[in-house]
Structure formats: C-alpha cells, structure tokens
Scaffold this active site. Structure first.
Site, PDB file in Angstrom:
ATOM      1  N   TYR A  56     -42.826 -20.266  50.422  1.00  0.00           N
ATOM      2  CA  TYR A  56     -41.546 -20.831  51.408  1.00  0.00           C
ATOM      3  C   TYR A  56     -42.008 -21.671  52.591  1.00  0.00           C
ATOM      4  O   TYR A  56     -41.351 -22.623  52.911  1.00  0.00           O
ATOM      5  CB  TYR A  56     -40.698 -19.694  51.577  1.00  0.00           C
ATOM      6  CG  TYR A  56     -39.996 -19.041  50.465  1.00  0.00           C
ATOM      7  CD1 TYR A  56     -40.390 -17.786  49.765  1.00  0.00           C
ATOM      8  CD2 TYR A  56     -38.963 -19.823  49.893  1.00  0.00           C
ATOM      9  CE1 TYR A  56     -39.900 -17.596  48.489  1.00  0.00           C
ATOM     10  CE2 TYR A  56     -38.490 -19.387  48.460  1.00  0.00           C
ATOM     11  CZ  TYR A  56     -38.791 -18.105  47.950  1.00  0.00           C
ATOM     12  OH  TYR A  56     -38.293 -17.857  46.799  1.00  0.00           O
ATOM     13  N   ARG A  59     -42.247 -25.049  51.188  1.00  0.00           N
ATOM     14  CA  ARG A  59     -40.958 -25.770  50.907  1.00  0.00           C
ATOM     15  C   ARG A  59     -40.182 -25.883  51.900  1.00  0.00           C
ATOM     16  O   ARG A  59     -39.705 -27.104  52.188  1.00  0.00           O
ATOM     17  CB  ARG A  59     -40.427 -24.709  49.793  1.00  0.00           C
ATOM     18  CG  ARG A  59     -40.836 -24.466  48.509  1.00  0.00           C
ATOM     19  CD  ARG A  59     -40.248 -23.552  47.658  1.00  0.00           C
ATOM     20  NE  ARG A  59     -38.731 -24.077  47.284  1.00  0.00           N
ATOM     21  CZ  ARG A  59     -37.729 -23.430  46.935  1.00  0.00           C
ATOM     22  NH1 ARG A  59     -37.993 -21.943  46.643  1.00  0.00           N
ATOM     23  NH2 ARG A  59     -36.603 -24.046  46.593  1.00  0.00           N
ATOM     24  N   ASN A  90     -29.203 -24.288  45.997  1.00  0.00           N
ATOM     25  CA  ASN A  90     -30.072 -24.713  46.847  1.00  0.00           C
ATOM     26  C   ASN A  90     -30.403 -24.259  48.312  1.00  0.00           C
ATOM     27  O   ASN A  90     -29.231 -23.666  48.980  1.00  0.00           O
ATOM     28  CB  ASN A  90     -30.034 -26.350  47.299  1.00  0.00           C
ATOM     29  CG  ASN A  90     -29.741 -27.166  45.700  1.00  0.00           C
ATOM     30  OD1 ASN A  90     -30.090 -26.680  44.747  1.00  0.00           O
ATOM     31  ND2 ASN A  90     -29.423 -28.330  45.773  1.00  0.00           N
ATOM     32  N   ASP A  92     -31.841 -25.839  50.551  1.00  0.00           N
ATOM     33  CA  ASP A  92     -32.120 -26.966  51.604  1.00  0.00           C
ATOM     34  C   ASP A  92     -30.919 -27.206  52.213  1.00  0.00           C
ATOM     35  O   ASP A  92     -29.758 -26.598  52.172  1.00  0.00           O
ATOM     36  CB  ASP A  92     -32.770 -28.159  51.088  1.00  0.00           C
ATOM     37  CG  ASP A  92     -31.716 -28.637  49.769  1.00  0.00           C
ATOM     38  OD1 ASP A  92     -31.986 -28.922  48.842  1.00  0.00           O
ATOM     39  OD2 ASP A  92     -30.417 -29.135  50.335  1.00  0.00           O
ATOM     40  N   HIS A 107     -27.860 -18.825  47.055  1.00  0.00           N
ATOM     41  CA  HIS A 107     -29.210 -18.329  47.146  1.00  0.00           C
ATOM     42  C   HIS A 107     -30.053 -18.433  48.625  1.00  0.00           C
ATOM     43  O   HIS A 107     -31.260 -18.188  48.611  1.00  0.00           O
ATOM     44  CB  HIS A 107     -30.107 -19.048  46.030  1.00  0.00           C
ATOM     45  CG  HIS A 107     -29.521 -18.760  44.736  1.00  0.00           C
ATOM     46  ND1 HIS A 107     -29.768 -19.827  43.724  1.00  0.00           N
ATOM     47  CD2 HIS A 107     -28.761 -18.006  44.307  1.00  0.00           C
ATOM     48  CE1 HIS A 107     -29.269 -19.105  42.657  1.00  0.00           C
ATOM     49  NE2 HIS A 107     -28.469 -18.115  43.124  1.00  0.00           N
ATOM     50  N   GLY A 172     -26.344 -31.254  39.040  1.00  0.00           N
ATOM     51  CA  GLY A 172     -27.673 -31.193  38.943  1.00  0.00           C
ATOM     52  C   GLY A 172     -28.103 -29.688  39.083  1.00  0.00           C
ATOM     53  O   GLY A 172     -29.031 -28.967  39.644  1.00  0.00           O
ATOM     54  N   THR A 173     -27.654 -28.861  38.030  1.00  0.00           N
ATOM     55  CA  THR A 173     -28.021 -27.516  37.650  1.00  0.00           C
ATOM     56  C   THR A 173     -28.150 -27.335  36.327  1.00  0.00           C
ATOM     57  O   THR A 173     -27.245 -27.623  35.542  1.00  0.00           O
ATOM     58  CB  THR A 173     -27.069 -26.421  38.379  1.00  0.00           C
ATOM     59  OG1 THR A 173     -27.663 -25.179  37.951  1.00  0.00           O
ATOM     60  CG2 THR A 173     -25.548 -26.548  38.026  1.00  0.00           C
ATOM     61  N   SER A 174     -29.346 -26.748  35.809  1.00  0.00           N
ATOM     62  CA  SER A 174     -29.457 -26.281  34.358  1.00  0.00           C
ATOM     63  C   SER A 174     -28.616 -25.263  33.938  1.00  0.00           C
ATOM     64  O   SER A 174     -28.566 -24.811  32.591  1.00  0.00           O
ATOM     65  CB  SER A 174     -30.701 -25.965  34.174  1.00  0.00           C
ATOM     66  OG  SER A 174     -31.189 -24.773  34.952  1.00  0.00           O
TER      67      SER A 174
HETATM   68  N1  APR Z   1     -29.866 -36.176  39.042  1.00  0.00           N
HETATM   69  C1  APR Z   1     -29.166 -35.388  38.460  1.00  0.00           C
HETATM   70  N2  APR Z   1     -29.695 -34.215  38.087  1.00  0.00           N
HETATM   71  C2  APR Z   1     -30.867 -34.077  37.685  1.00  0.00           C
HETATM   72  C3  APR Z   1     -31.761 -34.897  38.427  1.00  0.00           C
HETATM   73  C4  APR Z   1     -31.273 -35.931  38.994  1.00  0.00           C
HETATM   74  N3  APR Z   1     -31.763 -36.846  39.713  1.00  0.00           N
HETATM   75  N4  APR Z   1     -32.954 -34.402  38.264  1.00  0.00           N
HETATM   76  C5  APR Z   1     -32.721 -33.151  37.553  1.00  0.00           C
HETATM   77  N5  APR Z   1     -31.508 -33.048  37.374  1.00  0.00           N
HETATM   78  C6  APR Z   1     -30.819 -31.907  36.704  1.00  0.00           C
HETATM   79  C7  APR Z   1     -31.913 -31.326  35.698  1.00  0.00           C
HETATM   80  O1  APR Z   1     -31.631 -31.957  34.441  1.00  0.00           O
HETATM   81  C8  APR Z   1     -31.500 -29.866  35.360  1.00  0.00           C
HETATM   82  O2  APR Z   1     -30.248 -29.694  34.805  1.00  0.00           O
HETATM   83  O3  APR Z   1     -30.978 -30.714  37.435  1.00  0.00           O
HETATM   84  C9  APR Z   1     -31.202 -29.423  36.945  1.00  0.00           C
HETATM   85  C10 APR Z   1     -32.145 -28.630  37.564  1.00  0.00           C
HETATM   86  O4  APR Z   1     -32.159 -27.392  37.041  1.00  0.00           O
HETATM   87  P1  APR Z   1     -32.980 -26.280  37.460  1.00  0.00           P
HETATM   88  O5  APR Z   1     -34.588 -26.854  37.871  1.00  0.00           O
HETATM   89  O6  APR Z   1     -33.130 -25.030  36.857  1.00  0.00           O
HETATM   90  O7  APR Z   1     -32.507 -26.049  39.023  1.00  0.00           O
HETATM   91  P2  APR Z   1     -31.149 -24.931  39.427  1.00  0.00           P
HETATM   92  O8  APR Z   1     -30.258 -25.160  38.302  1.00  0.00           O
HETATM   93  O9  APR Z   1     -30.903 -25.464  40.734  1.00  0.00           O
HETATM   94  O10 APR Z   1     -31.748 -23.534  39.497  1.00  0.00           O
HETATM   95  C11 APR Z   1     -31.005 -22.509  39.457  1.00  0.00           C
HETATM   96  O11 APR Z   1     -32.940 -20.851  39.829  1.00  0.00           O
HETATM   97  O12 APR Z   1     -35.159 -20.401  40.216  1.00  0.00           O
HETATM   98  C12 APR Z   1     -33.844 -20.443  40.533  1.00  0.00           C
HETATM   99  O13 APR Z   1     -33.247 -19.865  42.939  1.00  0.00           O
HETATM  100  C13 APR Z   1     -33.492 -20.836  42.032  1.00  0.00           C
HETATM  101  O14 APR Z   1     -31.548 -21.827  42.720  1.00  0.00           O
HETATM  102  C14 APR Z   1     -32.395 -22.079  41.843  1.00  0.00           C
HETATM  103  C15 APR Z   1     -31.733 -21.372  40.474  1.00  0.00           C
END
Ligand code: APR
Length: 228
Positions: A56, A59, A90, A92, A107, A172-174
């Site tokens: 951290y 980061r 996030n 940040d 988080h 922007g989240t999976s």
């Molecule tokens: N613009 C839009 N989307 C994007 C971009 C971009 N430039 N780059 C990546 N992505 C998308 C990816 O396609 C994916 O769907 O952002 C998502 C990132 O997914 P993760 O890396 O899984 O991040 P997140 O969903 O925030 O993870 C959730 O997991 O590890 C834990 O605590 C951590 O908060 C985090 C949580």
C-alpha cells in the site's frame, strides 16, 4: 432537498486506468504481480505486515502522482445537471480531486489509516506506514482499506443510495467482487442502467444494461451526450 434527478455511479479501477493506475484483473494488472491473499487479507497482514504495508505504500505513491482523467472530470461535471453520488470501489482520491462532492468509498481510502485496535479513529497519511508505527492507542497502524474477508462498513449506505437512484451508471468495474458487485441488483426496476467499460463484463442484469463499450474518458462523454 435537491430537485435534480439522482444519478448514482458505481465505479471501479477501470475509471482510474487512464490516470496511469493499474487495475486488478486486466493483463499486467495488480493481481498479476501479487498474491492477493498475501497483500490484501487480514491473514496476509498477520503473516507479513511489512509486505502488506509496502504494497500500500507503493500504491499511495502512485496515487499521489496520478491526476484525475476525463472520466473522473466528466462525472464531476454532471453535478450541474444531476444530484450525483459516486460509490467507488477505488481507494484513490481521483473522484474527489476531479470535483465530485459526494463520494462513498466501499473499500476504504489510500490516504487514510487507523490502529489495528480501533475501526473508528481515522488518521490522514501521505507517506509510508511501517511496522512499529503505532497509533496513540498503541496499536500498529494499518491502511484504512477493506481487505478481502473483512466487513464492508459502507455497504448499507451504498444499498440505500442505489435503491433511490433515478439513473444508475456502472463504470470501469469487472463486477467480480462482492458485495460491491451485488449493488446492481438494488437499482429500481424502472430506471435506466448504463455501463461504461472498454470490455463490458457479463452481469446478472446484462439484458437491462445500456452499453457504452469504450474507455472511461470517452465513455463518460458519450454518457453525458445521452443524458444532457
Ligand atoms: N476504461 C474503462 N474501463 C476500463 C479501462 C478503461 N480505460 N481499463 C480497464 N477497464 C475495465 C476492465 O475491462 C474491467 O472491467 O475496468 C474493469 C477493471 O476490473 P478490475 O480490475 O476487476 O477492478 P474492479 O472491478 O474495480 O475490482 C473490484 O477487487 O481486488 C479488489 O478491492 C479490489 O476494489 C477492487 C475490487
């Protein structure tokens, strides 16, 4: 009481990617370089606290030099037209630095820390935390971050906010990490749900989603053109 429509956003690491911050699950993502259980769980912290603190600390340095991108700024600009609340996964502070005035961190936050003995007393931190750094209560200081297997204190607040939304935007989240990902199920049945992602993930509500499959910066511009 705002007369503006409530626009609620659920953001993830993808919105900060264009600010140079790594996501977790993309190729070359953070979880490729680290074993998540070693650096983001209470067990990992117990086993090797300095490894976790250093993860951290690095980061925190990355976030300190990052700048908000058009995605963050575009969401902040929507406050002219809507009562906007950002629920972010996030850690940040880029939404805040872009000007968003209501941000809920599910988080935790990289620039905050607390004692291992006390969940409630939060301190600001810009530099490093090291083993041996203690809070006034004598407890080892740790990042104010929600690790896997830990409770998500802001979840109930987030559920209430999503359930009152007039418009819901996922960016922007999976949608792979619960309970955050489960928030999509609390959006009222009759409201539009937009999803912005460069590669839109499959979700349980895919059929409802209005898809904007592009990077966050461009995607938020596209969203704005549809909403305003
Ligand atoms: N613009 C839009 N989307 C994007 C971009 C971009 N430039 N780059 C990546 N992505 C998308 C990816 O396609 C994916 O769907 O952002 C998502 C990132 O997914 P993760 O890396 O899984 O991040 P997140 O969903 O925030 O993870 C959730 O997991 O590890 C834990 O605590 C951590 O908060 C985090 C949580």
């Amino acid at each position: 009481m705002s007369s503006k429509k409530k626009l609620v956003v659920l953001s993830g690491a993808g919105i900060s990617a264009e600010s140079g911050l790594k996501t977790f699950r993309d190729s070359d993502g953070l979880w490729e370089g680290y074993n998540v259980y070693e650096v983001a769980t209470p067990r990992g912290f117990k086993a090797n606290p300095q490894l976790v603190l250093d993860f951290y600390n690095m980061r925190r340095k990355d976030v300190a030099i990052a700048l908000p991108n058009d995605g963050h700024k575009g969401l902040a600009a929507l406050e002219q037209y809507f009562d906007v609340t950002i629920i972010t996964q996030n850690i940040d502070d880029l939404h805040e630095r872009a000007g968003s005035s209501k941000v809920v961190h599910l988080h935790g936050e990289i620039f905050k820390m607390r004692s291992v003995l006390d969940y409630d007393t939060i301190y600001d931190i810009r530099g490093d935390i090291n083993v041996g750094d203690t809070a006034p209560d004598g407890g080892q200081l740790r990042p104010h971050i929600v690790w896997f297997e830990e409770q998500v204190p802001m979840l109930e607040t987030a559920v209430d906010i999503v359930s009152m939304a007039d418009i819901f935007v996922v960016v922007g989240t999976s949608l792979q990490v619960y309970p955050a990902a489960g928030l999509v199920n609390y959006a009222p049945e009759d409201i539009p749900i937009y999803i912005i992602d460069k590669k839109i993930p499959h979700t349980s509500i895919s059929s409802r989603l209005i898809r904007i499959e592009m990077g966050a910066g461009e995607g938020v511009k596209e969203l704005t053109s549809k909403l305003v």
